[in-house]
Write a protein that holds these residues in place. Structure first.
Motif, short mmCIF file in Angstrom:
data_model
loop_
_atom_site.label_atom_id
_atom_site.label_comp_id
_atom_site.label_asym_id
_atom_site.label_seq_id
_atom_site.Cartn_x
_atom_site.Cartn_y
_atom_site.Cartn_z
N ASN A 174 -8.15 3.17 -1.25
CA ASN A 174 -8.70 2.79 0.04
C ASN A 174 -8.52 3.97 0.99
O ASN A 174 -7.47 4.14 1.60
N LYS A 175 -9.53 4.82 1.04
CA LYS A 175 -9.50 6.06 1.82
C LYS A 175 -8.34 6.94 1.35
O LYS A 175 -8.37 7.46 0.25
N SER A 202 0.85 -1.19 0.00
CA SER A 202 0.00 0.00 0.00
C SER A 202 0.89 1.24 0.00
O SER A 202 2.01 1.21 0.52
N GLN A 239 -6.37 -0.08 -6.21
CA GLN A 239 -7.64 0.34 -5.65
C GLN A 239 -7.42 1.44 -4.60
O GLN A 239 -6.50 1.33 -3.77
N LYS A 270 -11.19 5.45 -8.44
CA LYS A 270 -11.32 4.38 -7.44
C LYS A 270 -10.56 3.10 -7.79
O LYS A 270 -9.97 2.46 -6.93
N ASP A 318 -4.05 0.65 -2.63
CA ASP A 318 -3.70 -0.75 -2.40
C ASP A 318 -3.41 -1.40 -3.74
O ASP A 318 -4.23 -1.31 -4.67
#
Length: 372
Positions: free
Chosen positions: A160-161, A92, A158, A143, A165
């Motif tokens: 993720n907030k 991440s 992706q 996204k 990731d």
């Protein structure tokens, strides 16, 4: 209607229902037994082969050569290079101020600003990213993206907030989408780096070969024979070397071929190798090799022969053609609806007997001594 008349009618109805239920149960229990499958008879495509054409539900269990099954996108190179089949988180990375960007601006940043090769190195993962010409495909703006390097290996990115990731694709899903389900017990091996891989499913005893078709930018999946072709036929005593050296077929050798139900014809030819201790036999389109190994003469089918011997277990053996030959296993017998009801009814009675405490075993009287 009086209560007495009502009870009589009710009793009659209950009696009729019991009689009908008894007759139905009797009819179901009299269903013929399910035929137990005999040792499978081998079937192949060609009528000139073992036993005509396979049935619709027959399952292929052996091939003379790899059979093409399907092709998948090169993005799964990332799975093959890492030996991971499922969608696994690689690393991440924090977005920082970019987390506040609009979806369109974030799409542009991922394509033009991010140094993906450096990010993979800094993450500490063993997976390497070749960034000579990376591409980003927008799946959901702001996204979800598909990242690919110059080799075609892909990764799912992706949001993720406030972080991104990076995942491996799911190679197992690619097999499932093509109606091949891999079990949890899978072995993976690299035959040629970046070109050829083997996926062995130990539960189904099936091996799949994946080849990298760089020209068409895809990965081709082939199914290998479930059971290996058995080149070894039989062995004889090394004393037969004297006759072989004279260009003659020893009696033990001919009897060995007869025992395999492939007697040599009168036109069979014996050719000595240059070393003088190994020989080749040519009998029409069939070819055999005689090798001097461990003090014995062992006879093998040459893999250039027209027919191969396939050994499935100690009792199932058959011949199949090298060209387009495929051996099939007939399907299990299908239960009729009456036989299915019989199984359920017998299971119901067994459960009922277990709850009531009725045993099928005869009562055993314990051997106890009388008190003195």
């Amino acid at each position: 209607m009086s209560i007495k008349s009502f009870l009589k009618i009710l009793s009659l109805i209950v009696f009729i229902v019991i009689i009908i239920g008894f007759l139905v149960c009797f009819y179901i229990l009299q269903a013929p037994p399910v035929a137990q499958p005999d040792p499978p008879k081998l079937q192949v495509h060609k009528r000139t082969a073992l036993r005509g054409r396979p049935t619709v539900n027959s399952k292929p269990i052996a091939y003379t050569k790899d059979v093409y099954r399907f092709s998948i996108d090169q993005q799964y190179l990332s799975n093959l290079n890492s030996g991971e089949f499922s969608s696994k988180l690689v690393f991440s990375v924090a977005l920082g101020q970019r987390a506040l960007y609009s979806a369109e601006l974030l799409d542009k940043e991922l394509k033009t600003v991010f140094n993906w090769q450096k990010m993979f190195i800094d993450s500490g993962t063993e997976i390497r990213f070749s960034s000579k010409s990376p591409t980003i495909k927008v799946l959901i703006s702001g996204k979800d993206w598909l990242l690919k390097d110059s080799t075609g290996a892909g990764f799912s990115v992706q949001k993720n907030k406030n972080a991104l990731d990076i995942y491996l694709p799911n190679l197992q899903d690619a097999f499932n989408n093509n109606r091949i389900t891999l079990s949890p017990d899978v072995e993976f091996s690299i035959e040629k780096v970046g070109k050829q891989w083997l996926v062995k499913d130990n539960m189904s005893q099936q091996t799949y070969e994946i080849r990298n078709d760089t020209k068409n930018k895809k990965l081709d999946v082939f199914q290998q024979s479930k059971y290996p072709i058995q080149p070894f036929l039989f062995q004889i005593d090394s004393s037969a070397m004297t006759a072989l050296a004279e260009g003659k077929f020893p009696k033990d050798l001919r009897e060995g071929f007869v025992s395999q139900k492939i007697p040599l014809s009168r036109n069979a030819k014996l050719i000595a190798d240059s070393d003088g201790v190994n020989w080749r036999i040519t009998d029409g389109s069939q070819k055999y090799n005689i090798r001097n190994e461990d003090g014995r003469l062992k006879v093998y089918i040459d893999l250039e022969s027209s027919w191969f011997l396939v050994q499935f277990d100690g009792s199932i053996k058959g011949w199949m053609q090298r060209e387009s030959g495929t051996v099939f296993l007939p399907p299990e017998p299908t239960l009729s609806s009456r036989q299915q009801l019989k199984q359920k009814l017998v299971a119901f009675f067994e459960n009922l007997k277990a709850k009531v405490g009725i045993s099928n075993q005869p009562d055993q009287i314990q051997n106890t001594e009388l008190p003195e």
